[in-house]
Design a protein around this motif. Structure first.
Motif: not given
Length: 439
Positions: A245-246, A265-266, A397-401
């Motif tokens: 989604a993001v 934000g997430p 990257w986003f999955f990890a953070v």
């Protein structure tokens, strides 16, 4: 530019050693093997073996030999292709984090243990960066990812079908919750590790579909999604839709402020849901209304234990890799010994960063792994669309953070999510640096 990291087009620096080429078969073989090892290298573990309950200060000989051998092979390839290709990675946030990590090794409560585990992290970082340089093109990069993914997926499905005692959790697993019985883990040691890699392979599938072959790409997506469901990995299942989604909205919102808010934000939200459920009573009360367990698997005791120990050494930390699964933690004298003492990690990468590197180390982790990649993304896109390779790096990257609020995935070189996160951070850095040079 078709290169996987858009770094092949950079001109060698003045006086640099002339680079030589590598045959395609060597590039594919090295990168394919590296990817498989980074995703998982301890196949079909017997979780009923009670020796797994012992402290793990000596590490795994198999892991050490594999990483050392691959590290030497990758170092040779990078030397042949030209080490100057890695120069853009010498950004000040990454250098500051590396410097502080080195300092905390000397202040570690177990310096030799920290050195051994830091060497593994350094090799994993080199391998993660090397993949991007060794790949000749985006198509070769995509096809190598696809082949490596099948090497993981096919044995995992076969293991569930043919040797379920080695590929499915059972009540006899000494390090797993009895409620995990019947959940798939395939070739992986635990279902959460399997679930995380399946999410990674879903991202890989979408990249392959966009860059090389729709058939192979969608086949990977379907196979990885099916296995992910079999693992019932709560963190992976919860974060996957958020990532999609993001990152999809990032194609719509191209402004710097909105995209930064959308991405960070997430991260703050997941941190609030996890740690806030333990240490902030108003947050806990609110979450109790909508969630039966805001820590997903009862990790609150581990977090409380970790925070107590962070406060004992808030500046320098306990040392890299020198806390969990050591004799100090597992067999320390105390009034009460619980299952928390045998935890393999803190189930929260930000807490573990503070635990190992102190609060300054946590600040540098946030700078190098959160702020800098968002800045690089903005430089790459510059108000334009997001190409497939950049989207792959963004998703990894986003999955990890966001997973970092529930798993220790930012500083563990023996973890697939950590290695892919490092590859993503390096990929964004290389692409941003090349764009600035080309401009």
């Amino acid at each position: 530019m078709s290169s996987a990291a858009e770094i092949d087009a950079l001109e060698p620096a003045a006086g640099a050693r002339p680079a030589r080429d590598l045959p395609d078969w060597q590039r594919v073989a090295l990168n394919g093997t590296t990817l498989v090892v980074l995703w998982n290298h301890l196949w079909f573990s017997d979780l009923s073996d009670r020796t797994l309950l012992a402290a793990a200060e000596d590490g795994s000989l198999v892991t050490q030999l594999l990483f050392l051998g691959l590290g030497l092979a990758m170092a040779g390839a990078l030397w042949r292709l030209g080490l100057e290709r890695l120069r853009p990675l010498a950004s000040w946030p990454l250098l500051a984090l590396a410097t502080w990590l080195a300092i905390t090794i000397f202040t570690s409560v177990e310096p030799l243990l920290s050195v051994r585990r830091a060497i593994l992290l350094v090799i994993a970082a080199m391998l993660s960066a090397g993949i991007l340089v060794v790949a000749r093109s985006a198509r070769q990069f995509a096809l190598t990812l696809a082949a490596a993914a099948l090497v993981i997926l096919i044995p995992s499905f076969l293991g569930v079908a043919l040797v379920p005692h080695l590929a499915v959790h059972s009540p006899f697993d000494v390090q797993a919750d009895p409620s995990h019985a019947g959940l798939w883990r395939g070739i992986f040691p635990f279902k959460n590790e399997a679930g995380a890699v399946m999410v990674i392979l879903i991202f890989v599938g979408f990249y392959v579909a966009a860059s090389a072959s729709r058939l192979y790409g969608w086949l990977l997506v379907l196979l990885a999604a099916a296995f992910l469901i079999g693992t019932n990995s709560k963190t992976a299942l919860a974060t996957l839709p958020v990532v999609f989604a993001v990152t999809t909205l990032c194609r719509v919102f191209r402004g710097g402020f909105l995209r930064t808010l959308l991405l960070l934000g997430p991260v703050a939200g997941f941190a609030l849901v996890s740690i806030g459920s333990v240490f902030l009573p108003p947050v806990k009360d609110l979450l109790d209304v909508v969630l039966s367990d805001a820590s997903f698997t009862g990790r609150s005791e581990i977090w409380e234990f970790a925070v107590e120990n962070i406060l004992l050494r808030p500046l320098q930390g306990w040392g890299y890799g020198a806390f969990w699964m050591t004799e100090r933690t597992m067999y320390a004298t105390g009034d009460i010994q619980t299952w928390v003492n045998t935890a393999r990690h803190g189930h929260n990468a930000y807490i573990d960063a503070a635990l190992m590197l102190g609060m300054p180390g946590l600040a540098l982790v946030l700078l190098a792994y959160l702020i800098a990649p968002v800045r690089d993304l903005q430089r790459i896109t510059a108000g334009q669309g997001i190409d497939p390779a950049t989207m792959l790096f963004l998703r990894l990257w986003f999955f990890a953070v966001i997973s970092a609020s529930f798993e220790s995935v930012l500083l563990n070189g023996n973890n697939a999510t950590c290695c892919m996160m490092m590859m993503a951070v390096f990929g964004l850095r290389l692409r941003a640096s090349h764009r600035m040079i080309a401009g």
